[in-house]
Design a protein around this motif. Structure first.
Motif, short mmCIF file in Angstrom:
data_model
loop_
_atom_site.label_atom_id
_atom_site.label_comp_id
_atom_site.label_asym_id
_atom_site.label_seq_id
_atom_site.Cartn_x
_atom_site.Cartn_y
_atom_site.Cartn_z
N SER A 1 -2.88 12.92 -1.23
CA SER A 1 -2.52 12.25 -2.19
C SER A 1 -0.92 12.27 -2.55
N LEU A 2 -0.03 12.58 -1.53
CA LEU A 2 1.49 12.34 -1.99
C LEU A 2 1.69 10.66 -1.36
N LEU A 3 0.63 10.51 -0.59
CA LEU A 3 0.61 8.66 -0.38
C LEU A 3 1.06 7.61 -1.47
N HIS A 4 -0.68 8.47 -2.19
CA HIS A 4 -1.65 7.98 -3.82
C HIS A 4 -0.18 7.99 -4.61
N LEU A 5 0.18 9.21 -4.26
CA LEU A 5 1.26 9.58 -5.83
C LEU A 5 2.39 8.88 -5.83
N ILE A 6 3.33 8.45 -4.51
CA ILE A 6 4.70 7.43 -4.02
C ILE A 6 3.54 5.78 -4.49
N ALA A 7 2.48 5.57 -4.15
CA ALA A 7 2.17 3.91 -4.59
C ALA A 7 1.80 3.80 -6.00
N GLY A 8 1.85 4.91 -6.25
CA GLY A 8 1.75 4.72 -8.32
C GLY A 8 0.45 4.33 -8.13
N LEU A 9 -0.28 5.14 -7.78
CA LEU A 9 -2.43 5.45 -7.15
C LEU A 9 -2.55 6.00 -8.67
N ILE A 10 -1.76 7.24 -8.42
CA ILE A 10 -2.01 8.75 -9.55
C ILE A 10 -0.73 8.91 -9.92
N VAL A 11 -0.79 9.71 -11.36
CA VAL A 11 0.38 10.00 -11.63
C VAL A 11 0.56 11.07 -11.61
N PRO A 12 1.67 12.47 -11.39
CA PRO A 12 1.89 13.23 -11.64
C PRO A 12 1.51 14.48 -12.30
N ASP A 13 1.48 15.49 -13.00
CA ASP A 13 1.15 16.09 -13.94
C ASP A 13 1.95 16.44 -14.54
N ALA A 14 2.97 16.61 -14.06
CA ALA A 14 4.93 16.80 -13.76
C ALA A 14 5.29 16.51 -12.65
N GLY A 15 6.23 16.16 -13.56
CA GLY A 15 7.64 15.84 -12.42
C GLY A 15 7.65 13.86 -12.36
N SER A 16 8.73 13.23 -11.58
CA SER A 16 8.70 12.10 -11.58
C SER A 16 8.62 11.86 -9.90
N GLY B 1 3.62 -1.87 1.00
CA GLY B 1 2.40 -2.75 2.15
C GLY B 1 1.53 -1.05 2.60
N PHE B 2 -0.20 -1.46 2.55
CA PHE B 2 -0.47 0.00 2.54
C PHE B 2 -1.91 -0.30 3.83
N ARG C 1 -1.36 -7.65 6.89
CA ARG C 1 -2.01 -7.29 5.62
C ARG C 1 -0.66 -7.07 5.42
N ALA C 2 -0.50 -5.97 5.72
CA ALA C 2 0.45 -5.29 4.37
C ALA C 2 1.94 -5.08 4.37
N VAL C 3 1.96 -5.97 5.60
CA VAL C 3 4.03 -6.65 5.59
C VAL C 3 3.43 -7.75 5.42
N LEU C 4 2.67 -8.84 5.16
CA LEU C 4 2.72 -10.23 4.91
C LEU C 4 4.00 -10.22 3.42
N GLY C 5 3.65 -9.64 2.58
CA GLY C 5 4.29 -9.46 1.46
C GLY C 5 5.71 -9.25 1.55
N ARG C 6 6.06 -9.29 2.97
CA ARG C 6 7.85 -7.95 2.99
C ARG C 6 7.81 -7.02 2.02
N PRO C 7 7.27 -6.05 2.27
CA PRO C 7 6.70 -4.76 1.64
C PRO C 7 8.47 -4.23 1.80
N ALA C 8 8.87 -3.26 0.78
CA ALA C 8 10.13 -2.10 1.25
C ALA C 8 9.54 -1.44 1.38
N LEU C 9 8.73 -0.51 1.51
CA LEU C 9 8.01 0.72 1.50
C LEU C 9 6.45 0.57 2.15
#
Lengths: 243, 411
Positions: free
Chosen positions: A63-78, A103-104, A171-179
Motif C-alpha cells: 500500500s505504501l508503494l501504491h501510495l508513493i506511485a500515486g495509484l491511491i491517495v491517502p485518506d489524510a496527509g500528503s 519505474g515499477f 522495462r522499469a528503467v527504460l524511461g530513465r525514472p528518477a524513482l
C-alpha cells in the motif's frame, strides 16, 4: 558497464526527495469496519537513496508503494515529490507524473506474455508516443544486454522466471525514472536468481542515480539497501532518513 | 500514444476466441447480406428474362401460371386460344410484332418451344451465336446451354404433366413418349440470355402443331413458315406474345383482349405482385437476420465484458507503468472494434459466397442466371452493425477505463 555508457543521450530525470507527511490510509475489512493500514506522521526519503521496506505480510508495504506511485491517495496527509504534492493531483496529472518519474517492478513480473522481449521493454514508451524512435530501440537493446538477455525476439511467455524479472527491470528503467519502486522483486525467484536480479536492480538504480524503494522479505536484497524501514514499527513514529 | 502493440497482444491472447468472435459476426453479417442480395438478384434477373414479353394473351385462367409457363418455361397444362387471333393481331396497327408460344414437348429434358423467327430473334435484337435461325420446318435453334450440337437430330417426346425433366438428360418418361417419325435438325444457337430460354429448343410453331396432328396452319406445304397463317384451320396456342407499338396501344390491346374468351395482361404486372410477396418474405427474413445479428452481438459483448474482467490485472499493470486511462480505454475498445470490423468484412465476403452458392442452385433449378451485386443497402446494413458494435464495445472499454488500479493489481 555503467548505464551512462549506454547510447542514451537524454538526461536522466533527476531524483528528488520524497516527503510523506501525516499520511493515513484506511481499508475496509471483511466485516465492513475500517481499519488503519498506514499511519505515517513524517517520512522523508532523500534523492537517490536506496530504501528497503520490511514488515510482516499485511503490514502495508505494498500500500505504501501504491501510495508513493500515486495509484491511491491517502485518506489524510500528503505525498510530495520535492515540492510537487502528488497525492493532490488529479488522476491524469498523476498518470503523467508516474509515467515520467516512476519505474515499477512487481513480484510477479507482469510482462505481456504475447509480446517479445523488445516489445515488453519498450511498451511504456507507447503510452506517450506513436513511434518508438531509434534511440529508444537502441536503449532497450542495450538494457536487455545489460540484463543478460540475449534474444530480443523471444516471447515473454517462454522466458524463465529469472529472465522475466530481468525484462521487467529493463522495462522499469527504460524511461530513465528518477524513482524505482519494487514490490517483492525477488520473492518469486529461486535463491540464485533472486541474488542476481537483486544485484542488477540495485546496480541500475545506483548507476542511474535514481531513488530505489524496495519492499521485500529477502534479507539478501534488503542488505543491499542503504536503509531499511520497518513498516510495522513506522506507525506513530516520526521518521526521517538521512542520506 | 500507440495502443496497437497492446491491442495486438490482446487479440493474440484470445486466439481461437478471437477467431470465433470474427466468425460469429461474419455469419450474422453474411446472412443479412445474402438475403438482400439474393432477393434483388432474383428480382432483377426475372425482370430481365421477361423483358421481351410486353403483353401476353392467353385463355382465361391464372396469369401467374401463364407467365411461369411461357416466360420461365415451367411446364404446365395451359388451355389454348384460337390460333386465328395471331393473324388478327398481326394486322392490328397497334401491334409492332406478334408471336405464338407453343410448348408441351421435350427432348433430352429440354423444353421444345414452338414459335416464329420473330420471337427467336427477340424482335430482331439477337443474332445467332452459331449457325442461323430456323428458316423452314424441321429446323431448330438451340438455347445457349442446350447440349445438342449443330447438325444433330433432335427427337421430340411428349412432355408428361407433373414430370419434372432434368435438362440434358433423357429419362424413361421421355423415352417412352417419343413422337415417332418426327425430328428436328439443329441449325443455330442463341447467345446466352441468362434466362430459362437458354435451356430451350426453339422450333417453328408449325412443327409443334404437326407433331400433335393438328396440321401446320398454312394452306399448302410450300407456304413457308411464320405469319400469316392462311390455312382453313389454324390450331390453337397456349400463349401469344405481343410487342405493341406504343404504351397507349398496349393498354388498349390489353383492355380489348381481356374480354371475349381471352385474357391479356402485362407480365410486369404479375411480376410486381410476385415481387411484393417476395419483398414481404425478404422483410421477414431481414428482421430475422437483424435479430440474429443483435443476438450475436449481445453474445460477443458478453464474452468481451468477461474477457475485460479477466484482464483487470493486465490493464492495472499498464496503469502502474504509467499508461493513462485513455490508453487502456483505447486498447480495449480498438481490440473489440477490430474484431467486429474483421467480422463485418469477412461477413461481406462470406455473404457473397453464400449468395453465389444459392444463385448456383437457383440457376440449376430454373435456368435464371442471378447476378450478384453488393449495393448500398447491404453496405449500410453492415456499416450500421459495425457502428452499433463499436458503440457497444465502449461499454467494456469504459469499465476498464474506470477500474481502480490497486484492486486490479491485487487480483
Amino acid at each position: 558497464m555503467p548505464v551512462s555508457a549506454l547510447p542514451d543521450g537524454a538526461a536522466q530525470a533527476a531524483a528528488k526527495p520524497l516527503h510523506l507527511h501525516g499520511v493515513r490510509l484506511d481499508h475496509r475489512g471483511g466485516d465492513g469496519r475500517p481499519f488503519r493500514v498506514l499511519d505515517i506522521p513524517d517520512l522523508t526519503i532523500p534523492a537517490g537513496a536506496r530504501v528497503g521496506l520490511r514488515g510482516p505480510s499485511g503490514s502495508g508495504k505494498t500500500s505504501l508503494l501504491h501510495l508513493i506511485a500515486g495509484l491511491i491517495v491517502p485518506d489524510a496527509g500528503s505525498v510530495a515529490w520535492d515540492a510537487k504534492a502528488v497525492s493532490s493531483l488529479p488522476i491524469p496529472a498523476r498518470d503523467l507524473w508516474r509515467r515520467e518519474t516512476i519505474g515499477f517492478v512487481f513480484q510477479d513480473f507482469h510482462l505481456i506474455p504475447e509480446l517479445d522481449v523488445a516489445a515488453n521493454i519498450t511498451l511504456p514508451a507507447t503510452f506517450s508516443s506513436w513511434r518508438i524512435d531509434k534511440a529508444q530501440h537502441e536503449r532497450a537493446a542495450a538494457l536487455a544486454g545489460r540484463m543478460g538477455l540475449g534474444d530480443l525476439r523471444r516471447k515473454a511467455r517462454v522466458l524463465s522466471r529469472g529472465e522475466q524479472q530481468r525484462v521487467a527491470i529493463a522495462r522499469a528503467v527504460l524511461g530513465r525514472p528518477a524513482l524505482i519502486l519494487a514490490d517483492e522483486p525477488t520473492a518469486s525467484l529461486d535463491a540464485e536468481h533472486a541474488n542476481e536480479v537483486g544485484a542488477l536492480l540495485v546496480e541500475v538504480a545506483r548507476e542511474a542515480g535514481a531513488t530505489l524503494i524496495c519492499a521485500s522479505h529477502d534479507a539478501a536484497l534488503l542488505a543491499r539497501m542503504e536503509r531499511v524501514v520497518e513498516i510495522g514499527a513506522l506507525t506513530g513514529k516520526p521518521l526521517a532518513l538521512a542520506s | 500514444m500507440n495502443p496497437f502493440p497492446m491491442v495486438w497482444a490482446d487479440i493474440r491472447a484470445l486466439r481461437w476466441t478471437a477467431l470465433a468472435i470474427v466468425t460469429l459476426v461474419a455469419l450474422a453479417v453474411a446472412i443479412g447480406v445474402a438475403i438482400g442480395a439474393q432477393e434483388r438478384a432474383l428480382r432483377r434477373s426475372s425482370a430481365a428474362a421477361a423483358e421481351d414479353f410486353d403483353l401476353l394473351i392467353g385463355a382465361p385462367g391464372s396469369q401467374t401460371q401463364l407467365v411461369m409457363s411461357s416466360i420461365y418455361l415451367q411446364p404446365d397444362a395451359i388451355p389454348l386460344i384460337d390460333g386465328r387471333l395471331l393473324n388478327t393481331l398481326a394486322k392490328d396497327e397497334r401491334v409492332a410484332a406478334v408471336a405464338p408460344i407453343a410448348f408441351g414437348d421435350i427432348s433430352r429434358g429440354y423444353v421444345i418451344v414452338g414459335t416464329t423467327a420473330d420471337l427467336v430473334s427477340r424482335w430482331g435484337r439477337l443474332k445467332p451465336s452459331e449457325g442461323r435461325f430456323f428458316a423452314g420446318e424441321g429446323e431448330a435453334v438451340l438455347g445457349a446451354d442446350v447440349s445438342y450440337k449443330l447438325g444433330e437430330t433432335i427427337e421430340p417426346s411428349h412432355g408428361v404433366l407433373g414430370h419434372a425433366a432434368k435438362p440434358g438428360q433423357v429419362d424413361e418418361e421421355e423415352a417412352g413418349h417419343r413422337h415417332e417419325g418426327h425430328g428436328y435438325v439443329a441449325v443455330g444457337r442463341l447467345p446466352r440470355l441468362g434466362s430459362p430460354w437458354d435451356r430451350a429448343i426453339l422450333v417453328p410453331v408449325e412443327n409443334v402443331w404437326e407433331v400433335h396432328g393438328l396440321g401446320n396452319g398454312h394452306a399448302s406445304e410450300e407456304a413457308g413458315i411464320g405469319l400469316p397463317f392462311d390455312g382453313q384451320k389454324i390450331p390453337g396456342v397456349p400463349a401469344i406474345v405481343v410487342k405493341p407499338r406504343s404504351v397507349a396501344g398496349a393498354y388498349q390491346l390489353r383492355a380489348q383482349y381481356r374480354q371475349g374468351g381471352t385474357m391479356a395482361f402485362f407480365p410486369a404486372e404479375v411480376l410486381v405482385t410476385l415481387y411484393r410477396a417476395l419483398g414481404d418474405v425478404r422483410d421477414v427474413l431481414v428482421v430475422a437476420s437483424v435479430l440474429n445479428a443483435v443476438l450475436i452481438l449481445a453474445a460477443v459483448l458478453l464474452l468481451l465484458v468477461a474477457v475485460a474482467g479477466l484482464r483487470r490485472r493486465r490493464y492495472a499493470v499498464l496503469r502502474a507503468l504509467g499508461a493513462p486511462r485513455a490508453y487502456v480505454l483505447l486498447v480495449v475498445w480498438l481490440g473489440m472494434a477490430l474484431l467486429i470490423g474483421a467480422g463485418c468484412l469477412s461477413g461481406l465476403a462470406v455473404g457473397a459466397v453464400f449468395t453465389r452458392a444459392v444463385s448456383g442452385l437457383v440457376e440449376a433449378q430454373t435456368g435464371l442466371r442471378l447476378a450478384f451485386s453488393l449495393e448500398s443497402r447491404e453496405m449500410l446494413q453492415v456499416l450500421l452493425l459495425f457502428a452499433i458494435g463499436s458503440v457497444v464495445s465502449l461499454l467494456p472499454a469504459l469499465m476498464s477505463y474506470r477500474a481502480p488500479v490497486v484492486a486490479g493489481l491485487r487480483e
